[in-house]
Design a protein around this motif. Structure first.
Motif, short mmCIF file in Angstrom:
data_model
loop_
_atom_site.label_atom_id
_atom_site.label_comp_id
_atom_site.label_asym_id
_atom_site.label_seq_id
_atom_site.Cartn_x
_atom_site.Cartn_y
_atom_site.Cartn_z
N ARG A 8 0.82 -1.21 0.00
CA ARG A 8 0.00 0.00 0.00
C ARG A 8 0.86 1.26 0.00
O ARG A 8 0.57 2.22 -0.70
CB ARG A 8 -0.92 -0.04 1.24
CG ARG A 8 -1.96 1.05 1.22
CD ARG A 8 -2.98 0.85 2.33
NE ARG A 8 -3.48 2.15 2.74
CZ ARG A 8 -4.34 2.35 3.70
NH1 ARG A 8 -4.82 1.32 4.39
NH2 ARG A 8 -4.75 3.55 4.02
N GLN A 65 -3.70 2.64 -1.84
CA GLN A 65 -5.14 2.40 -1.64
C GLN A 65 -5.93 3.68 -1.84
O GLN A 65 -6.97 3.69 -2.47
CB GLN A 65 -5.38 1.84 -0.24
CG GLN A 65 -6.84 1.50 -0.04
CD GLN A 65 -7.01 0.46 1.04
OE1 GLN A 65 -6.28 -0.51 1.10
NE2 GLN A 65 -7.98 0.67 1.91
N GLU A 66 -5.37 4.81 -1.29
CA GLU A 66 -6.05 6.09 -1.49
C GLU A 66 -6.10 6.44 -2.97
O GLU A 66 -7.12 6.94 -3.47
CB GLU A 66 -5.35 7.19 -0.69
CG GLU A 66 -5.89 7.29 0.72
CD GLU A 66 -5.16 8.34 1.56
OE1 GLU A 66 -4.42 9.18 0.98
OE2 GLU A 66 -5.34 8.31 2.79
N GLU A 99 -8.82 4.44 -4.54
CA GLU A 99 -10.16 4.94 -4.21
C GLU A 99 -10.48 6.24 -4.95
O GLU A 99 -11.59 6.44 -5.43
CB GLU A 99 -10.30 5.13 -2.70
CG GLU A 99 -10.71 3.83 -2.03
CD GLU A 99 -10.46 3.83 -0.53
OE1 GLU A 99 -10.41 4.91 0.08
OE2 GLU A 99 -10.33 2.72 0.02
N GLN A 107 -11.36 8.59 4.61
CA GLN A 107 -10.35 7.68 5.16
C GLN A 107 -10.09 7.98 6.63
O GLN A 107 -9.96 7.08 7.45
CB GLN A 107 -9.04 7.88 4.40
CG GLN A 107 -8.97 7.16 3.09
CD GLN A 107 -8.27 5.83 3.23
OE1 GLN A 107 -7.55 5.63 4.20
NE2 GLN A 107 -8.50 4.93 2.30
#
Lengths: 550, 394
Positions: free
Chosen positions: A170, A535-536, A539, B295
Motif C-alpha cells: 500500500r 489504496q487512497e 479509491e 479515510q
C-alpha cells in the motif's frame, strides 16, 4: 499436491500465495491484484489448501471467519432474547409447575409461549451451550489455521523481496537516491525503535511484531476461561448451597464437612438522614427507607476429624466473624455470603389447653417451631400429642395438609389432646386464627397465648475451585487484547537498485496514519523519494470513474 | 456556597461551554472554504479550548460531588449518565489531539449535551449507597465502563459523519431512511428533555393508587398528565387528568406515559424542523461534511473501537465478574445488565472480525459503529428502566 517452486528457486508448501522467500505472487489471481493480500503474509493455510476428507471440511468450516462471526451473532441474538422476560432463577417460584404457571399468570400468552420455547431457562438450554461449544471449537481451529503459518513466515522472513512484492504494498516510494540514503534511513529507523536488518543492497525495518500474536493470545485466554466454566460441572469443583440460620442457632454448614456455624444475630441498619447522613435527607425522604447494612455475626467451629459423627461437644472454635454484603467470610476454600434475611421469624408458639365450656385451663405448652417435640405433658396427666407439623401450611391436598417451605411462616399443627375428661383423645388441626375439628366436635381446645420471634439470615455457601483458572483465562485474554490492539506491527523494505534508485515499501497491520508519521520522519532525514498511498490512489481513481459515469 | 452548590454550578458551566463549543466547531467547519486543515485551525483552536474548559469544569463537578457524597458519583442514573457525557467529551478531546477534526466536535458535543440533559431529568440529589454498592469496586468497575463507553461512542460519531457524507440525499434508499431515523431518534431525546422540563417547571404532580403485578396495592406519582393508567388505578389527587387507557399489571403505565409524551413532543419538534427548513436533518448537515476526509473518519471509527474495546472488556466483563463474585457470590448470573454487557462485547468482537477477516471498512464499518452506540444506549436506558434486574436503580 505439489510444492510450489518460485522463480527465485524457493520451495513453498502447496497453497502458498506469496513466496515465503522473495514475496513474488505465486498464482495468477494474486498476480493480477494491484495490492497484495498481506493478512496472513500470503502463507499456505490448511483451510485454503485441502478440501477432500470430512476432517478437511470440518476444519475449513470452523476456521472460517464468516462462520465464526455467524456464531458470535447468533449467540448475541440468543443472549438478548433471554432478557425479554426474567429467567427462571429470578422468578418467585420453585417447582417446575409453579414456574410455568407464573409465566402464564403474569405475562399472559407471551409468557406461555416464552416458557414453552424454553426461553425461561435459555442459558442452560442444550442449544445455547452447544453454540458456546461451537464458538470454542472455532476459536481453537481458526487460531491454529492462521497462527502456525504466520509464525513460520514472520520468523523466516528475508530482507530482500522481489520488486513485484514491494510494488504491491500500500505504501510505495520510488525515485533517485544516493550512496548515503540507506545508511541515513537505517539511522532514523533505529532512532524510531525499529529493528533494522540489512542484506546486500536492502534493509528491512520492523517494529512491534509481537502485536501480531495478540489475537491468538486472547483466544487462548478465552479457551482457558471456557474450559474453567466447563470444569464447574465436575463434582467437587463447585459448591452452591443456601444456609438459613437463626439467631442463637448452631448448624452444620452444608457441603462443608466438619464445619459448624453459630449465628450470634442478624442486624439490619437503615440510613437515618441525621448527623453525618444529613446530606442524604432529601433522597431518603423521596424513597422512604434506604438500607445501610445487612450483617450476620457468626462463630465458626470445626469438628475434630477423630470425633464421632454427630458429636458436637468437642467442637473447636475457629473464628468469630461479621458477614456483610460485599464482605464474604472466607475459610478453607469456602466463602459464606450475606444474601437474604427474614426478620421476626416465628420461633415458638404458646397455647393453653382449655375446656371450651368452662374455660378452665389444663396448663400451657410452648412449641418450638423449628424442632417441635411430639409430646407435651400438662397438669393432671393431660397430654397434647403433635401428630403432624406443617411449618408453612399451604392448604390440603387429598385431605392431607401441605407445607410450601420448611420455614415457619404459617405453622399448622395436627394435635391429639388427651385429658382425664376425654381419655380417648380429641383431634384438632390448628393454624393461625383457624381451628378445624376433623373428627367431630371437641370438648377441649388449644387457645393461642402468644409467640416469640427472632431474625434469620440467609447465607450462601460457596466453593469455586475454578476461579483461579477463570482468572488466568481473563488475564491472558486481557494481555492478548492489549498486545494486539495497543501495538502495531510496522515494516519497511528499502532497496537500492543497481542504478542507485530507491524502492521503498511499507506495511502495517493497522493505524496507517502512525506508519505514515514514522515514514515522514525517515523521508525527511534520509531524503527519500516521496511515497504514495496506493489504496487512497485507487479509491480516488474509482471515485473519478464513478463521477464520469453519472 | 456549599461544596454541593459549587459542584452543580460547575456542571452548568460545563453544559454551557459544550453548547458554545458546538457552535464554534460548526463555524470552523462551515468557514473552511478551502478544505485544508489550516483554514479551520483558528476557530478549531478556540472551540477545543472552550471544550477543554467545559471538560475541566465537569471534572470539577465530578470530584467535588465525590467529596460531598463520600462515594464515586456514578451510583444512580443521574450520576452515571452525566459521567457518560463527560467521558464522551474526554474521548473526543483525545481523538481531537490525534486527528484535529473540527467536524467531530460538531457532532460529538451536541450528543454529549443531549446525554447530560437526559441525565438531569433523573433525581439528582445525593443519595446514600445500599449495601451492595458499598465497596471500592463500584468506582473501579463503573468508572472503567463509563470511560470505555465514552470512547466507543466516538466511533459512532465518526461513523455518523462518514454516513452523512456518503449517503446520497437525492435518491430514495434504505440508507437515507435509516440515517434520518437516527436523527429523528435524537430529536425524540430532545422531546423527552423538553417535556420533562416543562412539567417539572410547572410542578405537575398526580398521585394514583393501583394494584401491582403481585396483586398488592401500591401508589405512584405521575409527573406528567397520565395518558396511560396503572392496573385498576384510582386517582388520589383532585382534578388530575384522568388516564385515557388502563394498562395490564405488567406494563408500567407511568413510564409508558413518559415515553408517549416524549414521542409526541419529539415528533412535533421534528415536524416543525422539517416544515421550517423543508429538508431532512441529515440533508441539512451534509454540507458540513463537504471537506471531510472519509479515510480519516474510517480510521477514527476503527481507532476508537481499538482503544475502547479492551477497556470495555476489562471494566464491563472482568471487573464486573470480580465484583459479582464478591457481592452476589457468583461471577455471572445472567442478569439482564450482564447479558447486555456481553451482547455489547460480542457485537464489537464481530465488528473487529468482520473488519480484519472480511475487509468490512468504510460505510459498512460506519453503520456497525452506529449500531454499537445504539446497543450501548439500549443497555443504559432500556435495561435500567424497562427490564427489571439487579442493576435497575433510579
Amino acid at each position: 499436491m505439489d510444492k510450489l517452486i518460485c522463480k527465485c528457486g524457493h520451495e513453498n508448501p502447496p497453497g502458498t500465495v506469496l513466496c515465503e522467500s522473495c514475496g513474488r505472487p505465486l498464482n495468477e489471481q494474486e498476480q493480477n491484484k494491484q495490492l497484495a493480500d498481506m493478512r496472513y503474509e500470503g502463507t499456505a493455510r490448511r483451510s485454503q489448501t485441502y478440501n477432500k476428507s470430512i476432517i478437511d471440511k470440518i476444519w475449513n468450516f470452523f476456521s472460517s471467519v464468516k462462520v465464526g462471526v455467524g456464531i458470535i451473532v447468533v449467540l448475541l441474538i440468543a443472549a438478548a432474547l433471554g432478557t425479554i422476560l426474567p429467567q427462571k432463577q429470578y422468578v418467585p417460584a420453585t417447582t417446575e409447575a409453579d414456574i410455568e404457571a407464573y409465566y402464564t399468570d403474569i405475562y399472559g400468552s407471551v409468557g406461555t409461549v416464552y416458557h414453552a420455547l424454553g426461553f425461561h431457562d435459555l442459558y442452560n438450554s442444550f442449544w445455547f451451550i452447544g453454540l458456546v461449544g461451537m464458538l470454542a471449537i472455532s476459536l481453537i481451529i481458526a487460531s491454529l489455521d492462521r497462527f502456525v503459518p504466520l509464525y513460520k513466515s514472520l520468523k523466516n522472513q528475508r530482507v530482500l523481496r522481489h520488486s513485484s512484492f514491494m510494488r504491491k504494498q500500500r505504501i510505495l516510494a520510488e525515485g533517485p537516491g544516493d550512496a548515503e540514503t540507506l545508511k541515513k534511513a537505517e539511522e532514523k529507523l533505529t532512532d524510531l525503535k525499529y529493528k533494522v536488518s540489512t542484506d546486500k543492497n536492502g534493509l528491512l525495518a520492523e517494529k512491534g511484531r509481537f502485536s501480531r500474536w495478540g489475537p491468538y493470545v486472547n483466544h487462548i485466554g478465552l479457551i482457558i476461561f471456557l474450559f474453567g466454566v466447563m470444569l464447574r460441572m465436575m463434582p467437587g469443583f463447585y459448591v452452591d448451597e443456601t444456609l438459613w440460620i437463626r439467631e442463637g442457632e448452631t448448624r452444620a454448614i452444608p457441603d462443608a464437612p466438619g464445619y459448624v456455624l453459630e449465628s450470634k444475630g442478624f442486624t439490619l441498619e437503615t440510613y437515618t438522614g441525621e448527623g453525618e447522613e444529613e446530606k442524604f435527607g432529601e433522597a431518603i425522604d423521596r424513597v422512604g427507607t434506604v438500607a445501610k447494612n445487612y450483617q450476620t455475626d457468626v462463630v465458626l467451629y470445626k469438628i475434630p476429624e477423630d470425633a464421632l459423627p454427630g458429636d458436637t461437644d468437642e467442637m473447636e472454635k475457629v473464628e468469630e466473624h461479621a458477614i456483610r454484603v460485599n464482605q464474604p467470610f472466607k475459610f478453607d476454600g469456602y466463602a459464606l455470603y450475606q444474601m437474604d434475611f427474614q426478620q421476626d421469624e416465628l420461633k415458638t408458639m404458646s397455647f393453653a389447653l382449655q375446656n371450651k365450656e368452662t374455660g378452665e385451663s389444663r396448663g400451657e405448652l410452648t412449641i418450638d417451631l423449628v424442632n417441635p417435640e411430639t409430646n407435651y405433658e400438662l397438669e393432671d396427666g393431660s397430654v397434647v400429642e403433635l401428630l403432624g407439623y406443617y411449618p408453612d401450611f399451604s392448604g390440603f391436598e387429598n385431605g392431607e395438609p401441605q407445607t410450601a417451605t420448611p420455614l415457619p411462616k404459617n405453622p399448622g399443627f395436627l394435635v391429639k389432646m388427651t385429658t382425664p375428661d376425654t381419655p380417648d383423645g380429641e383431634t384438632s388441626f390448628i393454624t393461625i386464627q383457624n381451628t378445624v375439628e376433623p373428627l367431630g366436635d371437641n370438648d377441649y381446645k388449644l387457645a393461642f397465648q402468644g409467640v416469640e420471634t427472632r431474625d434469620a439470615s440467609g447465607l450462601t455457601v460457596r466453593k469455586d475451585r475454578t476461579l483461579p483458572i477463570l482468572g488466568l483465562g481473563g488475564l491472558i485474554f486481557m494481555i492478548g487484547v492489549a498486545q494486539g490492539m495497543y501495538f502495531n506491527h510496522r515494516r519497511f523494505w528499502i532497496q537500492q537498485q543497481a542504478d542507485g534508485s530507491i524502492l521503498l515499501a511499507g506495511h502495517t497491520n493497522k493505524n496507517w496514519f502512525g506508519l505514515k508519521k514514522d515514514l515522514d520522519q525517515v523521508t525527511e532525514h534520509a531524503s527519500l523519494p516521496a511515497y504514495r498511498d496506493q489504496q487512497e490512489d485507487m479509491e480516488a481513481q474509482e471515485k473519478r470513474e464513478g463521477e464520469q459515469l453519472t | 456556597m456549599t461544596l454541593a452548590d459549587i459542584s452543580s454550578n460547575l456542571l452548568y458551566v460545563a453544559f454551557i461551554a459544550y453548547l458554545i463549543a458546538t457552535f464554534v466547531f460548526g463555524g470552523a467547519v462551515k468557514g473552511n472554504k478551502k478544505g485544508t486543515y489550516r483554514s479551520e485551525e483558528r476557530w478549531g483552536k478556540v472551540a477545543i479550548t472552550i471544550t477543554v474548559i467545559g471538560f475541566l469544569a465537569q471534572l470539577g463537578y465530578f470530584i467535588t460531588r465525590w467529596m460531598v457524597t463520600g462515594h464515586a458519583p456514578i451510583s444512580n442514573m443521574f450520576e452515571f449518565t452525566t459521567a457518560f457525557g463527560m467521558t464522551l467529551v474526554g474521548g473526543f478531546i483525545i481523538l481531537y489531539a490525534l486527528y484535529k477534526t473540527a467536524v467531530l466536535g460538531m457532532i460529538v458535543l451536541p450528543i454529549a449535551l443531549l446525554i447530560i440533559a437526559y441525565a438531569s431529568m433523573f433525581p439528582s440529589e445525593v443519595s446514600p449507597l445500599i449495601p451492595a454498592l458499598q465497596t471500592n469496586w463500584l468506582a473501579i468497575h463503573v468508572i472503567t465502563v463509563v470511560i470505555a463507553e465514552g470512547i466507543l461512542a466516538i466511533s459512532a460519531a465518526a461513523g455518523l459523519i462518514y454516513l452523512l457524507k456518503v449517503v446520497d440525499q437525492k435518491k430514495k434508499s434504505k440508507q437515507r431512511f435509516w440515517l434520518e431515523a437516527i436523527m429523528y431518534s435524537l430529536v425524540l431525546v430532545l422531546g423527552f428533555v423538553v417535556t420533562s422540563t416543562f412539567f417539572t417547571l410547572t410542578n405537575y404532580e398526580a398521585d394514583f393508587a393501583y394494584v401491582n403485578k403481585d396483586g398488592q396495592p401500591s401508589e405512584i406519582t405521575y409527573n406528567m398528565p397520565a395518558i396511560f393508567g396503572m392496573n385498576e388505578f384510582e386517582p388520589m389527587t383532585d382534578g388530575a387528568f384522568t388516564p385515557l387507557l388502563e394498562m395490564p399489571p405488567i406494563v408500567h403505565a407511568g413510564k409508558l406515559t413518559t415515553v408517549l409524551w416524549s414521542v409526541v413532543v419529539g415528533t412535533v419538534l421534528y415536524a416543525l424542523i422539517r416544515l421550517i427548513f423543508r429538508k431532512r436533518i441529515s440533508e441539512m448537515l451534509q454540507p458540513f461534511t463537504k471537506n471531510v476526509n472519509l479515510q480519516l473518519m474510517d480510521e477514527i471509527n476503527y481507532r476508537s473501537i481499538i482503544i475502547g474495546f479492551p477497556i470495555f472488556s476489562l471494566g464491563a466483563l472482568i471487573f464486573a465478574m470480580i465484583w459479582a463474585q464478591i457481592a452476589w457470590s457468583r461471577f455471572w448470573g445472567w442478569d439482564p445488565k450482564e447479558v447486555w454487557a456481553l451482547v455489547t462485547f460480542l457485537f464489537y468482537a464481530a465488528y473487529l472480525h468482520l473488519r480484519l477477516g472480511r475487509g468490512w471498512a468504510g460505510e459498512k464499518s460506519a453503520w456497525l459503529a452506529v449500531i454499537g452506540f445504539v446497543i450501548i444506549m439500549f443497555n443504559l436506558v432500556a435495561v435500567n428502566l424497562i427490564i427489571a434486574g439487579l442493576h435497575s436503580y433510579a
